[in-house]
Design a protein around this motif. Structure first.
Motif, PDB file in Angstrom:
ATOM      1  N   ASP A  97      28.737  30.437  41.077  1.00  0.00           N
ATOM      2  CA  ASP A  97      28.249  30.178  42.440  1.00  0.00           C
ATOM      3  C   ASP A  97      27.832  31.491  43.090  1.00  0.00           C
ATOM      4  O   ASP A  97      28.395  32.555  42.798  1.00  0.00           O
ATOM      5  N   THR A  98      26.846  31.384  43.980  1.00  0.00           N
ATOM      6  CA  THR A  98      26.337  32.525  44.755  1.00  0.00           C
ATOM      7  C   THR A  98      26.163  33.770  43.881  1.00  0.00           C
ATOM      8  O   THR A  98      26.870  34.764  44.020  1.00  0.00           O
ATOM      9  N   LEU A  99      25.181  33.696  42.996  1.00  0.00           N
ATOM     10  CA  LEU A  99      24.910  34.782  42.053  1.00  0.00           C
ATOM     11  C   LEU A  99      23.756  35.634  42.573  1.00  0.00           C
ATOM     12  O   LEU A  99      22.596  35.240  42.482  1.00  0.00           O
ATOM     13  N   TYR A 100      24.093  36.793  43.109  1.00  0.00           N
ATOM     14  CA  TYR A 100      23.070  37.649  43.710  1.00  0.00           C
ATOM     15  C   TYR A 100      23.070  39.077  43.178  1.00  0.00           C
ATOM     16  O   TYR A 100      22.033  39.619  42.839  1.00  0.00           O
ATOM     17  N   TRP A 101      24.234  39.722  43.138  1.00  0.00           N
ATOM     18  CA  TRP A 101      24.296  41.171  42.940  1.00  0.00           C
ATOM     19  C   TRP A 101      24.997  41.532  41.632  1.00  0.00           C
ATOM     20  O   TRP A 101      26.017  40.938  41.280  1.00  0.00           O
ATOM     21  N   PRO A 102      24.485  42.538  40.924  1.00  0.00           N
ATOM     22  CA  PRO A 102      25.136  42.984  39.685  1.00  0.00           C
ATOM     23  C   PRO A 102      26.373  43.826  39.976  1.00  0.00           C
ATOM     24  O   PRO A 102      26.508  44.416  41.052  1.00  0.00           O
ATOM     25  N   ASP A 103      27.272  43.864  39.009  1.00  0.00           N
ATOM     26  CA  ASP A 103      28.475  44.696  39.071  1.00  0.00           C
ATOM     27  C   ASP A 103      29.339  44.406  40.292  1.00  0.00           C
ATOM     28  O   ASP A 103      30.048  45.273  40.795  1.00  0.00           O
ATOM     29  N   GLN A 104      29.265  43.167  40.786  1.00  0.00           N
ATOM     30  CA  GLN A 104      30.163  42.726  41.848  1.00  0.00           C
ATOM     31  C   GLN A 104      30.702  41.340  41.480  1.00  0.00           C
ATOM     32  O   GLN A 104      30.699  40.412  42.291  1.00  0.00           O
ATOM     33  N   LEU A 105      31.154  41.226  40.247  1.00  0.00           N
ATOM     34  CA  LEU A 105      31.610  39.938  39.755  1.00  0.00           C
ATOM     35  C   LEU A 105      33.044  39.685  40.216  1.00  0.00           C
ATOM     36  O   LEU A 105      33.945  40.470  39.942  1.00  0.00           O
ATOM     37  N   HIS A 106      33.224  38.578  40.905  1.00  0.00           N
ATOM     38  CA  HIS A 106      34.551  38.150  41.348  1.00  0.00           C
ATOM     39  C   HIS A 106      34.948  36.916  40.562  1.00  0.00           C
ATOM     40  O   HIS A 106      34.212  35.926  40.537  1.00  0.00           O
ATOM     41  N   GLY A 118      31.146  45.641  29.921  1.00  0.00           N
ATOM     42  CA  GLY A 118      30.728  46.742  30.780  1.00  0.00           C
ATOM     43  C   GLY A 118      30.367  46.308  32.190  1.00  0.00           C
ATOM     44  O   GLY A 118      29.683  47.045  32.914  1.00  0.00           O
ATOM     45  N   VAL A 119      30.838  45.130  32.593  1.00  0.00           N
ATOM     46  CA  VAL A 119      30.535  44.596  33.929  1.00  0.00           C
ATOM     47  C   VAL A 119      31.706  44.871  34.866  1.00  0.00           C
ATOM     48  O   VAL A 119      32.860  44.580  34.527  1.00  0.00           O
ATOM     49  N   ARG A 120      31.416  45.438  36.021  1.00  0.00           N
ATOM     50  CA  ARG A 120      32.455  45.677  37.011  1.00  0.00           C
ATOM     51  C   ARG A 120      32.927  44.337  37.572  1.00  0.00           C
ATOM     52  O   ARG A 120      32.144  43.571  38.122  1.00  0.00           O
ATOM     53  N   SER A 121      34.215  44.071  37.431  1.00  0.00           N
ATOM     54  CA  SER A 121      34.736  42.747  37.764  1.00  0.00           C
ATOM     55  C   SER A 121      36.173  42.859  38.232  1.00  0.00           C
ATOM     56  O   SER A 121      36.884  43.817  37.884  1.00  0.00           O
ATOM     57  N   HIS A 122      36.610  41.895  39.029  1.00  0.00           N
ATOM     58  CA  HIS A 122      38.027  41.801  39.335  1.00  0.00           C
ATOM     59  C   HIS A 122      38.389  40.377  39.744  1.00  0.00           C
ATOM     60  O   HIS A 122      37.537  39.606  40.180  1.00  0.00           O
ATOM     61  N   SER A 128      36.155  30.291  38.841  1.00  0.00           N
ATOM     62  CA  SER A 128      34.788  30.469  39.346  1.00  0.00           C
ATOM     63  C   SER A 128      34.339  31.908  39.192  1.00  0.00           C
ATOM     64  O   SER A 128      35.147  32.837  39.316  1.00  0.00           O
ATOM     65  N   LEU A 129      33.038  32.070  38.965  1.00  0.00           N
ATOM     66  CA  LEU A 129      32.414  33.386  38.930  1.00  0.00           C
ATOM     67  C   LEU A 129      31.465  33.494  40.120  1.00  0.00           C
ATOM     68  O   LEU A 129      30.562  32.669  40.274  1.00  0.00           O
ATOM     69  N   ILE A 130      31.672  34.503  40.940  1.00  0.00           N
ATOM     70  CA  ILE A 130      30.840  34.743  42.109  1.00  0.00           C
ATOM     71  C   ILE A 130      30.307  36.171  42.022  1.00  0.00           C
ATOM     72  O   ILE A 130      31.080  37.110  41.789  1.00  0.00           O
ATOM     73  N   ALA A 131      29.012  36.338  42.196  1.00  0.00           N
ATOM     74  CA  ALA A 131      28.402  37.667  42.074  1.00  0.00           C
ATOM     75  C   ALA A 131      27.836  38.101  43.427  1.00  0.00           C
ATOM     76  O   ALA A 131      26.619  38.206  43.622  1.00  0.00           O
ATOM     77  N   CYS A 132      28.737  38.315  44.364  1.00  0.00           N
ATOM     78  CA  CYS A 132      28.365  38.836  45.686  1.00  0.00           C
ATOM     79  C   CYS A 132      29.647  39.227  46.403  1.00  0.00           C
ATOM     80  O   CYS A 132      30.735  39.161  45.833  1.00  0.00           O
ATOM     81  N   GLU A 133      29.531  39.613  47.643  1.00  0.00           N
ATOM     82  CA  GLU A 133      30.701  39.988  48.436  1.00  0.00           C
ATOM     83  C   GLU A 133      31.575  38.772  48.692  1.00  0.00           C
ATOM     84  O   GLU A 133      31.087  37.696  49.028  1.00  0.00           O
TER      85      GLU A 133
END
Length: 436
Positions: free
Chosen positions: A298-307, A335-339, A364-369
């Motif tokens: 959901d809400t996949l916008y920005w790289p290296d901000q994987l929640h 190599g993806v910044r994630s937490h 869930s995987l979310i790629a934004c703030e």
């Protein structure tokens, strides 16, 4: 965190990989061909039909299906303007010396909001008009015995534009908090007046002033509909591309050994997860009979901000901690910044919550703030949510992380006997879709 600059911009490192390019082109096509995709609308159902065509090219022959279900679009947050009117009526009643009636009305309004929006329930759905939604799904079977299945999910319905998200995402959380804070204060004031049989003039005036804080609730929607590219049509497209990858490998004799992959595009996520809830209700037996994992994007916008979300639905619904850790590990190994994170209270939910409610392992995987400190250029639930807001690198990263997660799960299943989940009681309020 460093969000992208305001407005459309090319990525620093353009991505030319075919799955990403194909997904973005498909999203652009659907956004332009089927605007105003509110759940239950003709446009949304037409988009589902197009998604079915696309999934048919990525899945095993004969496995793609659409399923319709009944739901009430306005039962989630469509009644917010009515709540603002209830507040004004309650203040008038307090001025007229009827605090008990005011307290009753405010309590009813807050109860409906809590049940329907905060807890994503369906208790008061009967008060609203129903329409028909449409889920789309397809499968790729493994080469050997099915020991587990992994659902990769997105949703294709779009959200109504939130006026204050469109104007100032940074101030949106405060505006909403003040509005509903006024409701709580008004209810407390009405109870005080009822118990003490008094009517302090200053209190009535203060509650009347609170109408200013409640006004944004009345004007919550603009009447426009977001294009919904990043939230969340891109996830629907990537789900299809992930399935296509394993289908192509199976055709080449290198398919998964014991893992069935299902791509799911749910409807009515923006109406309180009604589509995924219907899917769980319709497929409950097979979801529990075969060990199931669900990866919602959901809400996949920005790289290296994987929640990786391990607590959904305003932070109240626990998801699978082990899945969250495995996805986070797969991301870091790529190599993806994630937490691992939890959904902030008031930030809503993803379709993973519908599966978590049924005790099916999901994350869930979310790629934004994911916080209250939103950047001023956040495009979520605005007219700016087009493919120009999506960084292709984010799509590539999510695609690769999910593919790696599935690969590792299949490798693990090849070394262990099949496991089954124990059947549980049918989740309250689930609906049974009708084959489309």
């Amino acid at each position: 965190m460093n969000p992208p600059a305001t407005g459309p911009r090319p990525p620093q490192h353009p991505v030319h990989r075919e799955p990403v390019t194909r997904a973005l082109e498909f999203v652009d096509e659907v956004v332009k061909a089927f605007p105003r995709r509110l759940a239950g609308s003709p446009s949304c159902r037409a988009a589902a039909a197009r998604i079915r065509e696309e999934y048919a090219t990525a899945c095993d022959e004969g496995t793609v299906q659409t399923e319709t279900f009944d739901f009430c679009p306005k039962a989630f947050i469509g009644y917010l303007p009515i709540l603002a009117i209830v507040y004004v009526a309650a203040v008038v009643l307090m001025f007229l010396g009827q605090p008990l009636l005011a307290a009753t009305g405010l309590a009813a309004a807050l109860t409906v909001f809590a049940c329907q929006c905060l807890f994503y329930g369906t208790v008061f759905d009967f008060l609203f008009r129903a329409t028909t939604g449409m889920n789309v799904s397809g499968k790729v079977e493994p080469e050997g015995e099915v020991k587990q299945q992994i659902i990769v999910a997105g949703h294709h319905d779009a959200a109504p534009v939130f006026r204050y998200f469109a104007r100032s995402p940074r101030w949106y959380p405060l505006i909403v908090a003040v509005g509903f804070g006024c409701f709580g204060i008004a209810f407390a004031g009405a109870v005080y007046m009822t118990v003490t049989a008094s009517r302090p003039p200053w209190m009535c005036v203060a509650l009347a002033v609170g109408t200013i804080g409640v006004f944004p609730i009345y004007r919550f929607f603009t009447g426009e509909v977001s294009p919904g590219a990043g939230d969340n049509l891109i996830a629907t497209a990537i789900a299809g591309e992930i399935t296509r990858r394993f289908s192509d490998r199976k055709k080449a004799g290198q398919g998964l050994k014991h893992t069935r992959v299902i791509c799911l595009s749910a409807d009515a996520e923006e109406c309180g997860l009604r589509g995924s809830r219907a899917y769980v209700g319709a497929h409950r037996h097979e979801l529990l009979e075969t060990k199931t994992y669900v990866v919602c994007m959901d809400t996949l916008y920005w790289p290296d901000q994987l929640h990786v979300i391990e607590r959904d639905m305003n932070g109240l619904m626990p998801l699978s901690e082990s899945m969250a850790r495995e996805l986070d590990e797969a991301a870091r190994d790529q190599g993806v910044r994630s937490h691992v994170a939890r959904m902030p209270f008031g930030a809503g939910a993803t379709d993973a919550a519908s599966f978590g409610r049924a005790r099916i392992e999901a994350a869930s995987l979310i790629a934004c703030e994911v916080s209250y400190d939103l950047p001023g250029n956040f495009v979520y639930h605005t007219l700016r949510d087009t493919i120009d807001a999506i960084d292709p690198r984010a799509i590539e990263q999510v695609h690769d992380v999910v593919v790696e997660f599935i690969r590792r799960k299949d490798e693990s299943a090849s070394q262990a006997p099949a496991r089954q989940q124990e059947p549980r009681a049918k989740p309250e309020g689930s609906r049974t879709p009708r084959p489309g």
